[in-house]
Design an enzyme around this catalytic site. Sequence first.
Site, PDB file in Angstrom:
ATOM      1  N   GLN A  46     -47.192  78.881  14.738  1.00 30.32           N
ATOM      2  CA  GLN A  46     -48.557  79.103  14.264  1.00 30.32           C
ATOM      3  C   GLN A  46     -49.586  78.307  15.069  1.00 30.32           C
ATOM      4  O   GLN A  46     -50.573  78.854  15.556  1.00 30.32           O
ATOM      5  CB  GLN A  46     -48.595  78.690  12.788  1.00 30.32           C
ATOM      6  CG  GLN A  46     -49.819  79.099  12.050  1.00 30.32           C
ATOM      7  CD  GLN A  46     -49.629  79.016  10.543  1.00 30.32           C
ATOM      8  OE1 GLN A  46     -49.916  79.972   9.843  1.00 30.32           O
ATOM      9  NE2 GLN A  46     -49.169  77.897  10.026  1.00 30.32           N
ATOM     10  N   LEU A  47     -49.350  77.007  15.232  1.00 26.41           N
ATOM     11  CA  LEU A  47     -50.254  76.162  16.025  1.00 26.41           C
ATOM     12  C   LEU A  47     -50.048  76.413  17.516  1.00 26.41           C
ATOM     13  O   LEU A  47     -51.012  76.508  18.274  1.00 26.41           O
ATOM     14  CB  LEU A  47     -50.013  74.683  15.695  1.00 26.41           C
ATOM     15  CG  LEU A  47     -50.771  73.651  16.542  1.00 26.41           C
ATOM     16  CD1 LEU A  47     -52.286  73.818  16.397  1.00 26.41           C
ATOM     17  CD2 LEU A  47     -50.362  72.229  16.152  1.00 26.41           C
ATOM     18  N   ASP A  66     -34.032  74.304  24.359  1.00 28.81           N
ATOM     19  CA  ASP A  66     -33.470  73.772  23.122  1.00 28.81           C
ATOM     20  C   ASP A  66     -33.802  72.279  23.062  1.00 28.81           C
ATOM     21  O   ASP A  66     -33.239  71.485  23.817  1.00 28.81           O
ATOM     22  CB  ASP A  66     -31.958  74.005  23.119  1.00 28.81           C
ATOM     23  CG  ASP A  66     -31.268  73.410  21.897  1.00 28.81           C
ATOM     24  OD1 ASP A  66     -31.982  72.884  21.003  1.00 28.81           O
ATOM     25  OD2 ASP A  66     -30.030  73.451  21.835  1.00 28.81           O
ATOM     26  N   ALA A  81     -40.777  72.060  15.457  1.00 34.33           N
ATOM     27  CA  ALA A  81     -40.320  71.258  14.310  1.00 34.33           C
ATOM     28  C   ALA A  81     -39.527  72.117  13.340  1.00 34.33           C
ATOM     29  O   ALA A  81     -39.629  73.348  13.346  1.00 34.33           O
ATOM     30  CB  ALA A  81     -41.514  70.655  13.575  1.00 34.33           C
ATOM     31  N   ASP A 127     -48.677  65.178   6.614  1.00 36.10           N
ATOM     32  CA  ASP A 127     -49.061  64.399   5.437  1.00 36.10           C
ATOM     33  C   ASP A 127     -47.841  64.009   4.598  1.00 36.10           C
ATOM     34  O   ASP A 127     -47.905  63.080   3.797  1.00 36.10           O
ATOM     35  CB  ASP A 127     -50.036  65.210   4.573  1.00 36.10           C
ATOM     36  CG  ASP A 127     -49.485  66.580   4.184  1.00 36.10           C
ATOM     37  OD1 ASP A 127     -49.183  67.364   5.105  1.00 36.10           O
ATOM     38  OD2 ASP A 127     -49.354  66.888   2.985  1.00 36.10           O
ATOM     39  N   TYR A 171     -37.751  66.582   4.644  1.00 33.97           N
ATOM     40  CA  TYR A 171     -38.692  67.005   5.685  1.00 33.97           C
ATOM     41  C   TYR A 171     -39.590  65.835   6.087  1.00 33.97           C
ATOM     42  O   TYR A 171     -39.709  65.503   7.270  1.00 33.97           O
ATOM     43  CB  TYR A 171     -39.540  68.193   5.186  1.00 33.97           C
ATOM     44  CG  TYR A 171     -40.729  68.496   6.062  1.00 33.97           C
ATOM     45  CD1 TYR A 171     -40.556  68.966   7.356  1.00 33.97           C
ATOM     46  CD2 TYR A 171     -42.033  68.292   5.603  1.00 33.97           C
ATOM     47  CE1 TYR A 171     -41.653  69.231   8.175  1.00 33.97           C
ATOM     48  CE2 TYR A 171     -43.126  68.559   6.400  1.00 33.97           C
ATOM     49  CZ  TYR A 171     -42.931  69.025   7.689  1.00 33.97           C
ATOM     50  OH  TYR A 171     -44.018  69.279   8.498  1.00 33.97           O
TER      51      TYR A 171
END
Length: 286
Positions: A11-12, A36, A60, A102, A125
């Site tokens: 997405q980013l 990888d 990530a 966050d 996570y």
Amino acid sequence: MKVFVTGSGGQLGQDLMLLLQGQGYEVLGCDRQEMDITDLGQCQQTIGAFAPDAVIHCAAHTAVDAAETDVDAAYLINATGSRNVALAAEKVGAKLVYISTDYVFGGMGEQPYHEYDNTDPKSIYGKSKRAGEVLVQSLSSKYFIVRTSWVYGKYGNNFVKTMLKLGQEKPLLQVVDDQKGSPTYTVDLARFLLELIQTEKYGVYHASNSDSCTWYEFTQAIFAEAEELLGLKFTAKLEPCATEQFPRPAPRPRNSVMEHLAIRTNGFQDIRPWREGLRDFLLELS
């Protein structure tokens, strides 16, 4: 300036690639098919061959709930993978940007978290992303750790797209009203990252759109802006609810709001309010 982007299909990553290319940077993006990150040799070879001036590490393991049961995968990607990218970037003398979250905080604080508050992740996570931060800090001599929150953009699935869809399909929509944070538009985050890599103002940054809301308030804004800007009609009756009504494997931070102390003290302009970012996103989506 040559820039290498990991997770370029995300997405980013996709917005970052477009922005870098549009501004005339020589850029190489790699997704898991091309490199990888869990393979140190591959990282050193691929990053070494391109010899970038900066590496922006977006790749990530972000499946928050899945990480609770697949602990090894979360740490392999977020910790070991980040170590590999850090070592490869350091070997070619590149600046390194590590995108963090966050979730490294406990989320029970009353005040917005600033960059130097103690971390206390509650989920696998969050713990694995914090492990990545620690490795980057110990292995890289030129790093920016950028913690962000509630990210959404044109590419991939996200909360805004889900709400737009459900709001037009469901008769009733219950959204959590006791978790607050700052929604972050990928384009605004990408612009800040570009500004950052042109400097040597290394350190930890909190970068989200400014101002905050709950998920329920965010949904209210999504509906209101989409109706006004795009003429969409929503059938769903929107109701606030508590976190307990939707139990999830991974604990969610009650307070994800982050103070932009480092942005201000390093002389950067703060990122615009989240509602402005949301409006631009909806117009781009249309």
